[in-house]
Write an enzyme that holds these catalytic residues in place. Structure first.
Site, PDB file in Angstrom:
ATOM      1  N   ASP A 163       0.851  -1.170   0.000  1.00 37.31           N
ATOM      2  CA  ASP A 163       0.000   0.000   0.000  1.00 37.31           C
ATOM      3  C   ASP A 163       0.902   1.240   0.000  1.00 37.31           C
ATOM      4  O   ASP A 163       2.037   1.187   0.473  1.00 37.31           O
ATOM      5  CB  ASP A 163      -0.893  -0.021   1.243  1.00 37.31           C
ATOM      6  CG  ASP A 163      -1.682   1.251   1.405  1.00 37.31           C
ATOM      7  OD1 ASP A 163      -2.523   1.534   0.537  1.00 37.31           O
ATOM      8  OD2 ASP A 163      -1.451   1.973   2.400  1.00 37.31           O
TER       9      ASP A 163
ATOM     10  N   TYR B  72      -0.356   5.120   0.368  1.00 40.93           N
ATOM     11  CA  TYR B  72      -0.737   6.223   1.256  1.00 40.93           C
ATOM     12  C   TYR B  72      -1.002   5.712   2.675  1.00 40.93           C
ATOM     13  O   TYR B  72      -1.896   4.919   2.908  1.00 40.93           O
ATOM     14  CB  TYR B  72      -1.985   6.927   0.717  1.00 40.93           C
ATOM     15  CG  TYR B  72      -1.745   7.563  -0.639  1.00 40.93           C
ATOM     16  CD1 TYR B  72      -1.057   8.769  -0.755  1.00 40.93           C
ATOM     17  CD2 TYR B  72      -2.200   6.955  -1.798  1.00 40.93           C
ATOM     18  CE1 TYR B  72      -0.827   9.353  -1.999  1.00 40.93           C
ATOM     19  CE2 TYR B  72      -1.980   7.527  -3.046  1.00 40.93           C
ATOM     20  CZ  TYR B  72      -1.296   8.725  -3.140  1.00 40.93           C
ATOM     21  OH  TYR B  72      -1.079   9.289  -4.373  1.00 40.93           O
TER      22      TYR B  72
ATOM     23  N   ARG C 278      -7.790  13.331   5.542  1.00 44.48           N
ATOM     24  CA  ARG C 278      -7.472  11.927   5.280  1.00 44.48           C
ATOM     25  C   ARG C 278      -8.678  11.030   5.556  1.00 44.48           C
ATOM     26  O   ARG C 278      -8.990  10.130   4.765  1.00 44.48           O
ATOM     27  CB  ARG C 278      -6.282  11.514   6.151  1.00 44.48           C
ATOM     28  CG  ARG C 278      -5.954  10.016   6.137  1.00 44.48           C
ATOM     29  CD  ARG C 278      -5.563   9.504   4.777  1.00 44.48           C
ATOM     30  NE  ARG C 278      -5.054   8.142   4.860  1.00 44.48           N
ATOM     31  CZ  ARG C 278      -4.869   7.351   3.810  1.00 44.48           C
ATOM     32  NH1 ARG C 278      -5.152   7.779   2.585  1.00 44.48           N
ATOM     33  NH2 ARG C 278      -4.386   6.130   3.968  1.00 44.48           N
TER      34      ARG C 278
ATOM     35  N   SER D 211      -2.293   0.519  -5.021  1.00 41.66           N
ATOM     36  CA  SER D 211      -2.889   1.699  -4.407  1.00 41.66           C
ATOM     37  C   SER D 211      -4.233   2.105  -4.998  1.00 41.66           C
ATOM     38  O   SER D 211      -4.553   1.785  -6.153  1.00 41.66           O
ATOM     39  CB  SER D 211      -1.911   2.872  -4.544  1.00 41.66           C
ATOM     40  OG  SER D 211      -2.445   4.070  -4.047  1.00 41.66           O
ATOM     41  N   ASN D 212      -4.980   2.876  -4.199  1.00 41.98           N
ATOM     42  CA  ASN D 212      -6.182   3.550  -4.688  1.00 41.98           C
ATOM     43  C   ASN D 212      -5.830   4.719  -5.602  1.00 41.98           C
ATOM     44  O   ASN D 212      -6.701   5.233  -6.301  1.00 41.98           O
ATOM     45  CB  ASN D 212      -7.008   4.082  -3.504  1.00 41.98           C
ATOM     46  CG  ASN D 212      -7.892   3.018  -2.870  1.00 41.98           C
ATOM     47  OD1 ASN D 212      -8.193   1.999  -3.477  1.00 41.98           O
ATOM     48  ND2 ASN D 212      -8.297   3.258  -1.637  1.00 41.98           N
TER      49      ASN D 212
END
Length: 223
Positions: A8, A10, A39, A115-116
């Site tokens: 991942d 972030y 966030r 990741s997103n």
């Protein structure tokens, strides 16, 4: 058989709370609070958009979350300043353990950033921190227009990394991500940097817990 590693980005490799300092001119003493809510809402918005099948990329979620966090603190940003902060998000600082840990694993494992975030965003933030070259490839949810923890995202990560006949192991500091990966049949290691963080009791556990990415080589040897 050694697993392929999917990191991942972030919250695991780079620190979203690094924006607090940049928010100080706009939010003053509330900068930490705004950054934290930014966030939280970024993740919430992505979760909701995934469930609603109303996909917008992670950058859109991030901008909308910034607007919400500022408004909820009764603060305003000009469009120019908003654009500046969004640009700065592409230069988030890496955690101190990120690069040394990746270097310690280089050559022993296939490693992907998962990741997103979109590919351009990942290339910028990882490149800014000299992390990009450490990976054998990038995997973005943008390819299938959904977000973690959608099971389809983890299935896609398997295909994208070639982990069909060998295990794929997620490395993430986000407990919801670890639970999502485990529920989808992946291995997962939780990075618990904060001893006060509690892992949700869903009856789903990580394969291992580390306090720092520096513990990964020894931990992976014992899986």
């Amino acid at each position: 058989m050694k697993p392929i590693l999917a990191f991942d980005v972030y919250g695991t490799l780079v620190d979203p709370m690094g924006m607090a300092e940049l928010l100080a001119p706009d939010a003053g003493e509330a900068a930490e609070s705004v950054s934290s809510q930014w966030r939280e809402k970024q993740l919430e918005f992505s979760f909701r958009k995934g469930l609603m099948r109303m996909y917008e990329d992670f950058g859109a979620c991030t901008r909308q979350a910034l607007r919400y966090a500022m408004a909820s603190h009764e603060l305003e940003l000009s469009r120019e300043r908003e654009d500046e902060l969004m640009g700065a998000y592409l230069s988030l600082p890496a955690f101190d353990d990120s690069l040394p840990a990746l270097k310690s694993l280089e050559g022993d494992y296939l490693m992907y950033a998962f990741s997103n975030g979109t590919y351009p965003a990942l290339e910028k933030v990882l490149g800014h921190n000299d992390l990009l070259a450490m990976f054998d490839g990038l995997v973005s949810v943008d390819d299938i227009k959904s977000f973690k923890p959608d099971p389809a995202v983890y299935a896609y990560a398997r295909r994208a990394t070639g982990a069909m006949d060998q295990p794929l192991c997620l490395v993430s500091s986000n407990a919801w991500d670890v639970i999502g990966a485990r529920a989808a049949g992946l291995m997962a290691i939780w990075v618990q940097r904060d001893a006060g963080k509690v892992f949700e009791d869903w009856g789903i556990q990580p394969n291992a817990v580390v306090r720092s990415l520096s513990e990964l080589p020894a931990t992976l040897n014992n899986l």
